[in-house]
Scaffold this motif. Structure first.
Motif, PDB file in Angstrom:
ATOM      1  N   GLY A 188     105.993  39.008  88.133  1.00 35.43           N
ATOM      2  CA  GLY A 188     104.446  38.846  87.473  1.00 35.43           C
ATOM      3  C   GLY A 188     103.934  37.404  87.096  1.00 35.43           C
ATOM      4  N   GLN A 189     105.012  36.822  87.499  1.00 34.12           N
ATOM      5  CA  GLN A 189     104.563  35.235  87.263  1.00 34.12           C
ATOM      6  C   GLN A 189     104.325  34.392  88.567  1.00 34.12           C
ATOM      7  OE1 GLN A 189     103.824  35.145  83.789  1.00 34.12           O
ATOM      8  NE2 GLN A 189     104.230  33.002  84.191  1.00 34.12           N
ATOM      9  N   ALA A 190     104.519  35.194  89.745  1.00 29.46           N
ATOM     10  CA  ALA A 190     104.509  34.682  91.057  1.00 29.46           C
ATOM     11  C   ALA A 190     102.887  34.068  91.161  1.00 29.46           C
ATOM     12  CB  ALA A 190     104.633  35.633  92.273  1.00 29.46           C
TER      13      ALA A 190
ATOM     14  N   ASP B 223     100.884  25.652  88.357  1.00 33.11           N
ATOM     15  CA  ASP B 223     100.281  24.485  87.732  1.00 33.11           C
ATOM     16  C   ASP B 223      99.461  25.146  86.412  1.00 33.11           C
ATOM     17  OD1 ASP B 223      99.525  22.248  86.789  1.00 33.11           O
ATOM     18  OD2 ASP B 223      98.106  21.854  88.500  1.00 33.11           O
ATOM     19  N   THR B 224      99.671  24.802  85.281  1.00 34.24           N
ATOM     20  CA  THR B 224      99.021  25.484  84.250  1.00 34.24           C
ATOM     21  C   THR B 224      98.223  24.025  83.532  1.00 34.24           C
ATOM     22  OG1 THR B 224     101.172  24.925  82.689  1.00 34.24           O
ATOM     23  CG2 THR B 224     100.917  27.061  83.905  1.00 34.24           C
ATOM     24  N   THR B 225      98.321  23.196  83.996  1.00 37.41           N
ATOM     25  CA  THR B 225      97.215  22.049  83.410  1.00 37.41           C
ATOM     26  C   THR B 225      95.990  22.459  83.580  1.00 37.41           C
ATOM     27  OG1 THR B 225      97.528  20.680  85.383  1.00 37.41           O
ATOM     28  CG2 THR B 225      99.041  20.317  83.879  1.00 37.41           C
ATOM     29  N   GLY B 226      95.340  22.209  82.639  1.00 36.13           N
ATOM     30  CA  GLY B 226      93.792  22.559  82.664  1.00 36.13           C
ATOM     31  C   GLY B 226      93.423  23.906  82.184  1.00 36.13           C
ATOM     32  N   SER B 227      94.305  24.795  82.184  1.00 37.43           N
ATOM     33  CA  SER B 227      93.900  26.109  81.723  1.00 37.43           C
ATOM     34  C   SER B 227      94.940  26.628  80.431  1.00 37.43           C
ATOM     35  CB  SER B 227      94.340  27.089  82.842  1.00 37.43           C
ATOM     36  OG  SER B 227      94.099  28.533  82.210  1.00 37.43           O
ATOM     37  N   VAL B 228      94.266  26.789  79.303  1.00 44.47           N
ATOM     38  CA  VAL B 228      94.961  27.111  77.848  1.00 44.47           C
ATOM     39  C   VAL B 228      95.637  28.521  78.283  1.00 44.47           C
ATOM     40  CG1 VAL B 228      94.538  27.507  75.502  1.00 44.47           C
ATOM     41  CG2 VAL B 228      93.451  25.621  76.807  1.00 44.47           C
ATOM     42  N   SER B 229      94.857  29.307  78.873  1.00 44.85           N
ATOM     43  CA  SER B 229      95.387  30.818  78.898  1.00 44.85           C
ATOM     44  C   SER B 229      96.583  30.768  80.027  1.00 44.85           C
ATOM     45  CB  SER B 229      94.411  31.714  79.263  1.00 44.85           C
ATOM     46  OG  SER B 229      93.976  31.341  80.648  1.00 44.85           O
TER      47      SER B 229
ATOM     48  N   ALA C 271      99.613  29.297  77.891  1.00 42.84           N
ATOM     49  CA  ALA C 271     100.027  30.236  76.826  1.00 42.84           C
ATOM     50  C   ALA C 271     100.906  31.180  77.681  1.00 42.84           C
ATOM     51  CB  ALA C 271      98.837  30.743  76.145  1.00 42.84           C
ATOM     52  N   GLN C 272     100.370  31.848  78.906  1.00 39.58           N
ATOM     53  CA  GLN C 272     101.036  32.815  79.607  1.00 39.58           C
ATOM     54  C   GLN C 272     102.478  32.219  79.940  1.00 39.58           C
ATOM     55  OE1 GLN C 272      98.917  34.625  82.924  1.00 39.58           O
ATOM     56  NE2 GLN C 272     100.866  35.696  83.446  1.00 39.58           N
ATOM     57  N   LYS C 273     102.274  31.202  80.371  1.00 33.96           N
ATOM     58  CA  LYS C 273     103.890  30.414  81.024  1.00 33.96           C
ATOM     59  C   LYS C 273     104.538  30.272  79.616  1.00 33.96           C
ATOM     60  CE  LYS C 273     106.016  26.819  83.188  1.00 33.96           C
ATOM     61  NZ  LYS C 273     107.300  27.350  83.078  1.00 33.96           N
TER      62      LYS C 273
END
Length: 151
Positions: free
Chosen positions: A72-74, A78-84, A87-89
């Motif tokens: 489900g995480q595939a 890169d989570t920079t710039g996205s708060v959601s 948070a999911q990571k």
């Protein structure tokens, strides 16, 4: 989306049902309920080993859930710039650790039960000490995800 997948994983595990286990014990007031017929405690190696195998077998279903959780995480790199996304990571990382610990706990407890059944040489105190070690090793910790952070 990820929450729906988690709900589906839980439903799949629930549909398979728990591993079967039967505990034989002496009924209160001197009656019997499938166990010993006197006041003496009886232990059966086969029962200990089978119970241990059942607990160890639970790690397979937990492992499948862990794989589905990772699937489900595939694509979420890169989570920079996205708060959601960040948070999911964070939530994924906390659940991955928790579910991995549950899997390890099933393996450790199942192995201990099998070992006790194979040799039946441990005293009650020694077996209890081994169980206490597992309890300490796998003591639940405070949840990591979903908490507000100070800025």
């Amino acid at each position: 989306m990820a929450w729906d997948e988690w709900e589906q994983i839980k439903a799949d595990v629930a549909a398979n049902g728990p591993a079967s286990m039967q505990l034989n014990q002496v009924a209160s007031e001197g009656g019997t309920s499938g166990g010993a017929t006197s006041g003496d405690l009886r232990s059966n190696k086969k029962t200990w080993v089978k119970t241990g195998e059942g607990v160890t077998g639970l790690k397979s279903g937990v492992g499948k859930a862990l794989t589905k959780l990772a699937d489900g995480q595939a694509g979420l790199d890169d989570t920079t710039g996205s708060v959601s996304a960040a948070a999911q990571k964070e939530l994924y990382d906390s659940w991955k650790k928790y579910v991995s610990d549950v899997r390890g706990r099933c393996e450790a407890l199942g192995g201990l039960l099998q070992k006790v059944g194979h040799d039946l040489s441990k005293s009650d105190e020694e077996a209890l000490a081994e169980l206490q070690k597992l309890k300490v090793k796998y003591e639940d910790t405070e949840p990591v995800g979903g908490q507000s952070k100070e800025k």
